[in-house]
Design a protein around this motif. Structure first.
Motif, PDB file in Angstrom:
ATOM      1  N   ALA A 132      41.790  30.036  43.066  1.00  0.00           N
ATOM      2  CA  ALA A 132      42.612  30.965  42.178  1.00  0.00           C
ATOM      3  C   ALA A 132      41.900  32.281  41.903  1.00  0.00           C
ATOM      4  O   ALA A 132      41.251  32.240  40.986  1.00  0.00           O
ATOM      5  CB  ALA A 132      43.028  30.248  41.102  1.00  0.00           C
ATOM      6  N   PRO A 133      42.256  33.324  42.877  1.00  0.00           N
ATOM      7  CA  PRO A 133      41.492  34.449  42.883  1.00  0.00           C
ATOM      8  C   PRO A 133      42.306  35.275  41.493  1.00  0.00           C
ATOM      9  O   PRO A 133      43.458  35.034  41.084  1.00  0.00           O
ATOM     10  CB  PRO A 133      41.588  35.307  44.179  1.00  0.00           C
ATOM     11  CG  PRO A 133      43.019  34.634  44.358  1.00  0.00           C
ATOM     12  CD  PRO A 133      42.890  33.314  43.879  1.00  0.00           C
ATOM     13  N   ALA A 134      41.538  36.137  41.219  1.00  0.00           N
ATOM     14  CA  ALA A 134      42.267  37.413  40.086  1.00  0.00           C
ATOM     15  C   ALA A 134      43.162  38.033  40.901  1.00  0.00           C
ATOM     16  O   ALA A 134      43.044  38.431  42.032  1.00  0.00           O
ATOM     17  CB  ALA A 134      41.132  38.212  39.457  1.00  0.00           C
ATOM     18  N   PRO A 135      44.531  38.471  40.582  1.00  0.00           N
ATOM     19  CA  PRO A 135      44.834  38.469  39.073  1.00  0.00           C
ATOM     20  C   PRO A 135      45.490  37.111  38.812  1.00  0.00           C
ATOM     21  O   PRO A 135      46.098  37.135  37.717  1.00  0.00           O
ATOM     22  CB  PRO A 135      45.921  39.536  39.112  1.00  0.00           C
ATOM     23  CG  PRO A 135      46.325  39.635  40.282  1.00  0.00           C
ATOM     24  CD  PRO A 135      45.342  39.511  41.411  1.00  0.00           C
ATOM     25  N   LEU A 136      45.604  36.185  39.846  1.00  0.00           N
ATOM     26  CA  LEU A 136      46.330  34.759  39.459  1.00  0.00           C
ATOM     27  C   LEU A 136      45.562  34.177  38.406  1.00  0.00           C
ATOM     28  O   LEU A 136      46.268  33.506  37.308  1.00  0.00           O
ATOM     29  CB  LEU A 136      46.298  33.875  40.667  1.00  0.00           C
ATOM     30  CG  LEU A 136      47.286  34.483  41.779  1.00  0.00           C
ATOM     31  CD1 LEU A 136      47.101  33.422  43.059  1.00  0.00           C
ATOM     32  CD2 LEU A 136      48.891  34.502  41.550  1.00  0.00           C
ATOM     33  N   TRP A 137      44.564  34.206  38.070  1.00  0.00           N
ATOM     34  CA  TRP A 137      43.543  33.436  37.197  1.00  0.00           C
ATOM     35  C   TRP A 137      43.271  34.420  36.033  1.00  0.00           C
ATOM     36  O   TRP A 137      42.517  35.527  36.363  1.00  0.00           O
ATOM     37  CB  TRP A 137      42.327  32.988  37.614  1.00  0.00           C
ATOM     38  CG  TRP A 137      41.793  31.907  36.923  1.00  0.00           C
ATOM     39  CD1 TRP A 137      40.613  31.908  36.093  1.00  0.00           C
ATOM     40  CD2 TRP A 137      42.079  30.679  36.477  1.00  0.00           C
ATOM     41  NE1 TRP A 137      40.527  30.846  35.341  1.00  0.00           N
ATOM     42  CE2 TRP A 137      41.307  29.878  35.692  1.00  0.00           C
ATOM     43  CE3 TRP A 137      43.265  29.947  37.057  1.00  0.00           C
ATOM     44  CZ2 TRP A 137      41.488  28.742  35.140  1.00  0.00           C
ATOM     45  CZ3 TRP A 137      43.267  28.458  36.478  1.00  0.00           C
ATOM     46  CH2 TRP A 137      42.765  28.036  35.410  1.00  0.00           C
ATOM     47  N   PRO A 138      43.392  34.206  34.754  1.00  0.00           N
ATOM     48  CA  PRO A 138      43.161  35.167  33.701  1.00  0.00           C
ATOM     49  C   PRO A 138      41.550  35.403  33.549  1.00  0.00           C
ATOM     50  O   PRO A 138      40.564  34.647  33.724  1.00  0.00           O
ATOM     51  CB  PRO A 138      43.524  34.331  32.530  1.00  0.00           C
ATOM     52  CG  PRO A 138      44.394  33.253  32.896  1.00  0.00           C
ATOM     53  CD  PRO A 138      44.054  32.947  34.224  1.00  0.00           C
ATOM     54  N   PRO A 139      41.120  36.604  33.630  1.00  0.00           N
ATOM     55  CA  PRO A 139      39.783  37.063  33.682  1.00  0.00           C
ATOM     56  C   PRO A 139      38.893  36.453  32.434  1.00  0.00           C
ATOM     57  O   PRO A 139      37.661  36.604  32.457  1.00  0.00           O
ATOM     58  CB  PRO A 139      39.867  38.673  33.601  1.00  0.00           C
ATOM     59  CG  PRO A 139      41.223  39.179  33.068  1.00  0.00           C
ATOM     60  CD  PRO A 139      41.957  37.957  33.336  1.00  0.00           C
ATOM     61  N   LEU A 186      38.832  33.749  31.375  1.00  0.00           N
ATOM     62  CA  LEU A 186      38.339  32.380  31.942  1.00  0.00           C
ATOM     63  C   LEU A 186      37.424  32.512  32.933  1.00  0.00           C
ATOM     64  O   LEU A 186      37.802  32.725  34.111  1.00  0.00           O
ATOM     65  CB  LEU A 186      39.570  31.311  32.287  1.00  0.00           C
ATOM     66  CG  LEU A 186      40.505  30.974  31.292  1.00  0.00           C
ATOM     67  CD1 LEU A 186      41.421  30.262  31.641  1.00  0.00           C
ATOM     68  CD2 LEU A 186      39.881  30.632  29.870  1.00  0.00           C
ATOM     69  N   PHE A 187      36.159  32.401  32.730  1.00  0.00           N
ATOM     70  CA  PHE A 187      34.933  32.608  33.846  1.00  0.00           C
ATOM     71  C   PHE A 187      34.700  33.917  34.502  1.00  0.00           C
ATOM     72  O   PHE A 187      34.035  33.879  35.359  1.00  0.00           O
ATOM     73  CB  PHE A 187      35.498  31.762  35.098  1.00  0.00           C
ATOM     74  CG  PHE A 187      35.785  30.351  34.694  1.00  0.00           C
ATOM     75  CD1 PHE A 187      35.064  29.620  33.443  1.00  0.00           C
ATOM     76  CD2 PHE A 187      36.735  29.615  35.307  1.00  0.00           C
ATOM     77  CE1 PHE A 187      35.809  28.423  33.308  1.00  0.00           C
ATOM     78  CE2 PHE A 187      37.237  28.231  34.794  1.00  0.00           C
ATOM     79  CZ  PHE A 187      36.696  27.681  33.839  1.00  0.00           C
ATOM     80  N   GLY A 188      35.747  35.191  34.135  1.00  0.00           N
ATOM     81  CA  GLY A 188      35.281  36.254  34.482  1.00  0.00           C
ATOM     82  C   GLY A 188      36.244  36.891  35.683  1.00  0.00           C
ATOM     83  O   GLY A 188      37.381  36.025  36.062  1.00  0.00           O
ATOM     84  N   PRO A 189      36.084  37.998  36.385  1.00  0.00           N
ATOM     85  CA  PRO A 189      37.094  38.484  37.185  1.00  0.00           C
ATOM     86  C   PRO A 189      37.182  37.892  38.451  1.00  0.00           C
ATOM     87  O   PRO A 189      37.845  38.173  39.401  1.00  0.00           O
ATOM     88  CB  PRO A 189      36.510  39.974  37.267  1.00  0.00           C
ATOM     89  CG  PRO A 189      35.061  40.032  37.141  1.00  0.00           C
ATOM     90  CD  PRO A 189      34.980  38.658  36.010  1.00  0.00           C
ATOM     91  N   GLU A 190      35.992  37.097  38.875  1.00  0.00           N
ATOM     92  CA  GLU A 190      36.047  36.425  40.151  1.00  0.00           C
ATOM     93  C   GLU A 190      37.087  35.229  40.513  1.00  0.00           C
ATOM     94  O   GLU A 190      37.358  34.818  41.569  1.00  0.00           O
ATOM     95  CB  GLU A 190      34.586  35.541  40.579  1.00  0.00           C
ATOM     96  CG  GLU A 190      33.544  36.776  40.773  1.00  0.00           C
ATOM     97  CD  GLU A 190      32.911  37.298  39.428  1.00  0.00           C
ATOM     98  OE1 GLU A 190      33.326  36.732  38.237  1.00  0.00           O
ATOM     99  OE2 GLU A 190      32.091  37.984  39.206  1.00  0.00           O
ATOM    100  N   GLY A 191      37.750  34.720  39.488  1.00  0.00           N
ATOM    101  CA  GLY A 191      38.761  33.745  39.363  1.00  0.00           C
ATOM    102  C   GLY A 191      38.082  32.312  39.365  1.00  0.00           C
ATOM    103  O   GLY A 191      36.862  32.268  38.814  1.00  0.00           O
ATOM    104  N   ALA A 192      38.815  31.351  39.892  1.00  0.00           N
ATOM    105  CA  ALA A 192      38.421  29.817  39.485  1.00  0.00           C
ATOM    106  C   ALA A 192      38.434  29.233  40.898  1.00  0.00           C
ATOM    107  O   ALA A 192      39.429  29.618  41.452  1.00  0.00           O
ATOM    108  CB  ALA A 192      39.069  29.389  38.336  1.00  0.00           C
ATOM    109  N   ARG A 193      37.722  28.146  40.877  1.00  0.00           N
ATOM    110  CA  ARG A 193      37.915  26.890  41.712  1.00  0.00           C
ATOM    111  C   ARG A 193      38.732  25.794  41.080  1.00  0.00           C
ATOM    112  O   ARG A 193      38.219  25.423  40.183  1.00  0.00           O
ATOM    113  CB  ARG A 193      36.675  26.456  42.304  1.00  0.00           C
ATOM    114  CG  ARG A 193      36.459  25.243  43.197  1.00  0.00           C
ATOM    115  CD  ARG A 193      37.425  25.443  44.828  1.00  0.00           C
ATOM    116  NE  ARG A 193      36.701  26.404  45.294  1.00  0.00           N
ATOM    117  CZ  ARG A 193      37.189  26.735  46.447  1.00  0.00           C
ATOM    118  NH1 ARG A 193      38.556  26.166  46.901  1.00  0.00           N
ATOM    119  NH2 ARG A 193      36.725  27.717  47.172  1.00  0.00           N
TER     120      ARG A 193
END
Length: 537
Positions: A232-239, A241-248
């Motif tokens: 789930a890359p930014a901007p789909l994932w709130p920065p 939570l875990f920073g600008p790289e997104g989340a697995r």
């Protein structure tokens, strides 16, 4: 043991020999193979060096020990090293030019050494033996680490099923996943109200971000069941939570019509295949726990609705008596049981009772409804409490042979105060004299549904203002407290409570009914308070 991968250019080897020339020769052979060498001349120096390195978290990867050390032979030194839990994983190689018999080699191996070299020996053999013991240590370390992770996964899975609500489950899932990843994790679980609950160190703002994340998680699992890992890359994932790289995101659900659960980890952190596999297994367990929690909540809601629909919420007006009724369901962490009360006006007097179907959940509530209706039906022709108990016992045996229940019934003539009481395995009723005090009425009998002989009703004469109190065990039973002690606490509380039935029930619930582990039903009756027309229940 060091967590390095035991590459020859990234390993440290102790060489212990009291002869400087031998230390230099062995050190040179190992240095040429790419090992860092720490030369030491005695056993005592070795123990001091290892203690310092252990405290610094830099334990050597192997030790090559001469058997004939001056202050302690290499066998004893090896035994001491292997007896220390922090040093024991370090492999040991013995070498000797003097002790070369099979007995000597056996002593070395029995002391805990991984190998034994007889000097003189070719440099290539020394290098090969050290490589072999390092490789074996690496495999043992990896196996121990894998076993530890699997053990943590098993413990974590067990904690999931202890959660009593979606928020607790999300928190437990995040805490469990952090043990596997050693990094930040956020767990997501949908509640029965379709709200998304987030657990862990990093939680989204409920008002601003959670609704959007709920949509994202549902869309990521659209039409799928099982486990799925997506980025789930930014901007789909709130920065936040875990920073600008997104989340697995590791998502899972048991059925396609159920909302998914999710374990979210930072996309920037490199997790190996084994960690991803463990996260997937944890997500599967989380999905099963979430479905079990939803099923439990739905069944509890149905049982509670059924139970409340058949238990009137206001007391009836019966001739010659003042009656108060209370029903309190178990706390949200417990299942609904089969507690009930009844109060009827019959030609022979007032028939009142409190009962409890053994067990919990929807089955107990269903049997409770049938028992209550059967009692009302039997009471149209039969009024004797002991006879009614025997009829209900046969009804359970015939239609619900797996069920048992407790019941206390009392038939009271308000005009004369004559009372007959039958008790089928229930808590004894409390007599509340109009002059004050409280005492238990001695009346006993076996549970309903067992087919055992029930004794005749106990006869009792009540005074004009005397009262009765009947309760189910959920009011007073607590883990770790003897029932006799709890009964005495109830007796004292009832004796000190106001005499009015409504105030009596309120006082007892305030005293005992905080967050009950089981359902609670109360019936309080006092004679002579109201002689108006009856409204049967």
């Amino acid at each position: 043991m060091n967590k390095r991968m035991f590459r020859s250019w990234d390993t440290t080897v102790l060489v212990v020999d009291d002869v400087e020339a031998n230390r230099c020769a062995m050190g040179a052979v190992l240095s040429r193979a790419g090992h860092r060498v720490v030369p030491l001349a005695s056993a005592s120096a070795t123990l001091v060096e290892l203690d310092a390195r252990l405290r610094a978290g830099a334990l050597p990867d192997a030790a090559v020990l001469d058997v004939g050390l001056p202050d302690m032979d290499g066998f004893e030194l090896c035994r001491r090293l292997k007896a220390h839990p922090g040093i024991a994983p370090m492999p040991v190689v013995h070498f000797s030019a003097a002790a070369v018999t099979p007995h000597d080699r056996s002593r070395g191996l029995d002391a805990g050494a991984e190998a034994y070299l007889t000097v003189p020996v070719e440099p290539e053999e020394i290098q090969a033996v050290v490589r072999a013991v390092l490789r074996g240590a690496k495999l043992r370390h990896e196996s121990a680490a894998r076993a530890g992770r699997l053990s943590r996964l098993a413990e974590a899975t067990a904690t999931l099923y202890e959660a009593s609500c979606p928020q607790e489950l999300a928190d437990a899932a995040a805490a469990a996943a952090m043990l596997l990843t050693s990094g930040p994790v956020t767990g997501f679980v949908f509640g029965t109200d379709a709200l998304l609950h987030a657990g862990g160190a990093a939680r989204p703002d409920q008002a601003a971000e959670t609704p959007a994340l709920a949509v994202l998680l549902r869309r990521a699992m659209a039409g799928r069941s099982g486990v799925r890992s997506v980025l789930a890359p930014a901007p789909l994932w709130p920065p936040q939570l875990f920073g600008p790289e997104g989340a697995r995101l590791v998502l899972a659900r048991c059925h396609a019509d159920q909302p998914p659960v999710c374990l979210a980890v930072p996309a920037r952190l490199p997790y190996g295949q084994e960690t991803e596999t463990l996260l997937s297994r944890l997500a599967q367990s989380l999905a099963v726990a979430a479905e079990s929690l939803r099923t439990h909540a739905e069944e509890r809601h149905i049982a509670l609705t059924l139970q409340r629909s058949f238990l009137p919420q206001r007391a009836p007006r019966l001739p010659g008596a003042d009656i108060a009724l209370r029903y309190v369901p178990a706390s949200s962490r417990a299942e609904i049981g089969g507690d009930f009360y009844t109060a009827l006006s019959t030609p022979a007097g007032l028939l009142v009772g409190v009962g409890d179907v053994v067990g919990h959940s929807l089955d107990a509530a269903t049997v409770m409804v049938e028992l209550r209706h059967a009692l009302r039906a039997y009471a149209t022709d039969q009024h004797e409490p002991a006879a009614l108990v025997r009829l209900l016992d046969r009804m359970l045996q015939l239609y619900h042979p797996e069920a048992t229940a407790t019941l206390c019934l009392a038939l009271i003539d308000p005009a004369t105060g004559a009372a007959r009481i039958a008790n089928a395995g229930h808590l004894p009723p409390l007599l509340l004299p109009g002059s004050g005090g409280a005492s238990y009425i001695e009346t006993r009998g076996p549970l309903l549904g067992l087919g055992l002989r029930h004794p005749p009703s106990t006869r009792l004469q009540l005074g004009p203002s005397d009262g009765l109190l009947m309760v189910t065990d959920g009011l007073i039973e607590r883990r770790g407290t003897d029932l006799e002690v709890s009964l005495e606490h109830l007796r004292r509380a009832a004796a000190e409570a106001p005499s009015a039935t409504e105030a009596l029930c309120d006082t007892l619930l305030e005293r005992f009914g905080d967050d009950p582990e089981d359902d609670v039903a109360l019936l309080a009756l006092r004679l002579g308070a109201d002689r108006s027309a009856a409204v049967p229940m």
